[in-house]
Write a protein that holds these residues in place. Structure first.
Motif, PDB file in Angstrom:
ATOM      1  N   ALA A   1       0.842  -1.204   0.000  1.00  0.00           N
ATOM      2  CA  ALA A   1       0.000   0.000   0.000  1.00  0.00           C
ATOM      3  C   ALA A   1       0.876   1.252   0.000  1.00  0.00           C
ATOM      4  O   ALA A   1       1.908   1.298   0.676  1.00  0.00           O
ATOM      5  N   PRO A   2       0.467   2.279  -0.754  1.00  0.00           N
ATOM      6  CA  PRO A   2       1.218   3.541  -0.714  1.00  0.00           C
ATOM      7  C   PRO A   2       1.120   4.164   0.685  1.00  0.00           C
ATOM      8  O   PRO A   2       0.055   4.153   1.302  1.00  0.00           O
ATOM      9  N   VAL A   3       2.239   4.673   1.169  1.00  0.00           N
ATOM     10  CA  VAL A   3       2.301   5.283   2.493  1.00  0.00           C
ATOM     11  C   VAL A   3       2.893   6.685   2.402  1.00  0.00           C
ATOM     12  O   VAL A   3       3.546   7.029   1.411  1.00  0.00           O
ATOM     13  N   SER A   4       2.667   7.459   3.438  1.00  0.00           N
ATOM     14  CA  SER A   4       3.302   8.773   3.543  1.00  0.00           C
ATOM     15  C   SER A   4       3.386   9.149   5.010  1.00  0.00           C
ATOM     16  O   SER A   4       2.640   8.623   5.840  1.00  0.00           O
ATOM     17  N   PRO A   5       4.305  10.077   5.345  1.00  0.00           N
ATOM     18  CA  PRO A   5       4.393  10.521   6.738  1.00  0.00           C
ATOM     19  C   PRO A   5       3.142  11.298   7.128  1.00  0.00           C
ATOM     20  O   PRO A   5       2.572  12.024   6.316  1.00  0.00           O
ATOM     21  N   TYR A   6       2.733  11.116   8.369  1.00  0.00           N
ATOM     22  CA  TYR A   6       1.591  11.855   8.894  1.00  0.00           C
ATOM     23  C   TYR A   6       1.759  11.967  10.400  1.00  0.00           C
ATOM     24  O   TYR A   6       1.828  10.958  11.089  1.00  0.00           O
ATOM     25  N   GLN A   7       1.846  13.192  10.901  1.00  0.00           N
ATOM     26  CA  GLN A   7       2.122  13.450  12.309  1.00  0.00           C
ATOM     27  C   GLN A   7       3.368  12.661  12.710  1.00  0.00           C
ATOM     28  O   GLN A   7       4.390  12.785  12.057  1.00  0.00           O
ATOM     29  N   VAL A   8       3.306  11.843  13.757  1.00  0.00           N
ATOM     30  CA  VAL A   8       4.492  11.094  14.194  1.00  0.00           C
ATOM     31  C   VAL A   8       4.669   9.783  13.439  1.00  0.00           C
ATOM     32  O   VAL A   8       5.659   9.085  13.623  1.00  0.00           O
ATOM     33  N   HIS A   9       3.722   9.453  12.595  1.00  0.00           N
ATOM     34  CA  HIS A   9       3.757   8.180  11.878  1.00  0.00           C
ATOM     35  C   HIS A   9       4.439   8.376  10.516  1.00  0.00           C
ATOM     36  O   HIS A   9       3.962   9.132   9.680  1.00  0.00           O
TER      37      HIS A   9
ATOM     38  N   LEU B   1       2.420   5.614   7.308  1.00  0.00           N
ATOM     39  CA  LEU B   1       0.972   5.436   7.402  1.00  0.00           C
ATOM     40  C   LEU B   1       0.374   5.277   6.010  1.00  0.00           C
ATOM     41  O   LEU B   1       0.638   6.102   5.127  1.00  0.00           O
ATOM     42  N   PRO B   2      -0.402   4.215   5.776  1.00  0.00           N
ATOM     43  CA  PRO B   2      -1.043   4.080   4.465  1.00  0.00           C
ATOM     44  C   PRO B   2      -1.874   5.320   4.120  1.00  0.00           C
ATOM     45  O   PRO B   2      -2.556   5.885   4.975  1.00  0.00           O
ATOM     46  N   VAL B   3      -1.780   5.730   2.855  1.00  0.00           N
ATOM     47  CA  VAL B   3      -2.511   6.904   2.373  1.00  0.00           C
ATOM     48  C   VAL B   3      -4.012   6.668   2.507  1.00  0.00           C
ATOM     49  O   VAL B   3      -4.760   7.553   2.910  1.00  0.00           O
ATOM     50  N   ASN B   4      -4.462   5.467   2.175  1.00  0.00           N
ATOM     51  CA  ASN B   4      -5.858   5.073   2.363  1.00  0.00           C
ATOM     52  C   ASN B   4      -5.910   4.096   3.530  1.00  0.00           C
ATOM     53  O   ASN B   4      -5.181   3.105   3.541  1.00  0.00           O
TER      54      ASN B   4
END
Length: 191
Positions: free
Chosen positions: A166-174, A177-180
């Motif tokens: 699954a595509p992921v990206s940084p988000y907050q401290v994660h 994290l998977p985009v969806n």
């Protein structure tokens, strides 16, 4: 795919071995995990308690690394995760002692407890190894090392592989994290 699982369960029953199997119904498909209470009794008891309490129902896979592992078990997701609402940690019970020196290895398909730098900090989060990660095994000269393996995926590695891609990206401290959102819709003890 169900026949090998049933055959394995029948074989274990005939040998007098009672193996617990947990089914994770995820948004990407089903994963079945055979637990090893003989080698990781405290970890399995802890995991089964969380399953029976419904703790894993609705949690997200919050750390997905395609050449390492997929991790879940600790966070709910708000409906608009990318619009500032974010992830919310679920409450947990007290941590359990580390059982990483149990003879089980962090190989592809094995299931292990996540923890912090404190070896005795595992609560509800767990991960599935998507490659052999033997560097995560307990080291003989260090009792505080390693990540406790407590089960093995016996059905649904295709689902695990789908999640890992699954595509992921940084988000907050994660950071992964998977985009969806990918969720565990329901976790149940099958046996």
């Amino acid at each position: 795919m169900k026949k090998p699982v049933l055959f394995l369960a029948a074989l274990l029953a005939a040998a007098g071995v009672s193996a617990q199997i947990v089914k994770l119904q995820t948004s990407e498909g089903d994963i079945r995990i055979q637990l090893d209470a003989d080698k990781a009794p405290k970890t399995v008891a802890n995991f089964v308690q969380y399953v029976k309490a419904g703790h894993y129902n609705g949690v997200v896979f919050h750390r997905v690394m395609d050449n390492f592992m997929i991790q879940t078990g600790g966070y709910d997701i708000k409906l608009n995760q990318r619009k500032g609402e974010g992830l919310q940690p679920r409450p947990t019970r007290p941590p359990i002692p580390l059982e990483s020196h149990n003879g089980l290895s962090n190989v592809r398909g094995s299931v292990a407890m996540a923890r912090t730098n404190d070896p005795n900090s595992a609560t509800s989060q767990f991960f599935i190894n998507v490659v052999d990660n033997v560097m995560l095994d307990g080291q003989p000269d260090n009792p505080a090392s390693g990540y406790a393996v407590f089960g093995q995926v016996i059905e649904g590695m295709d689902v695990v592989d789908k999640i890992r891609m699954a595509p992921v990206s940084p988000y907050q401290v994660h950071q992964h994290l998977p985009v969806n959102a990918i969720t565990i819709n329901k976790a149940t003890v099958e046996k």
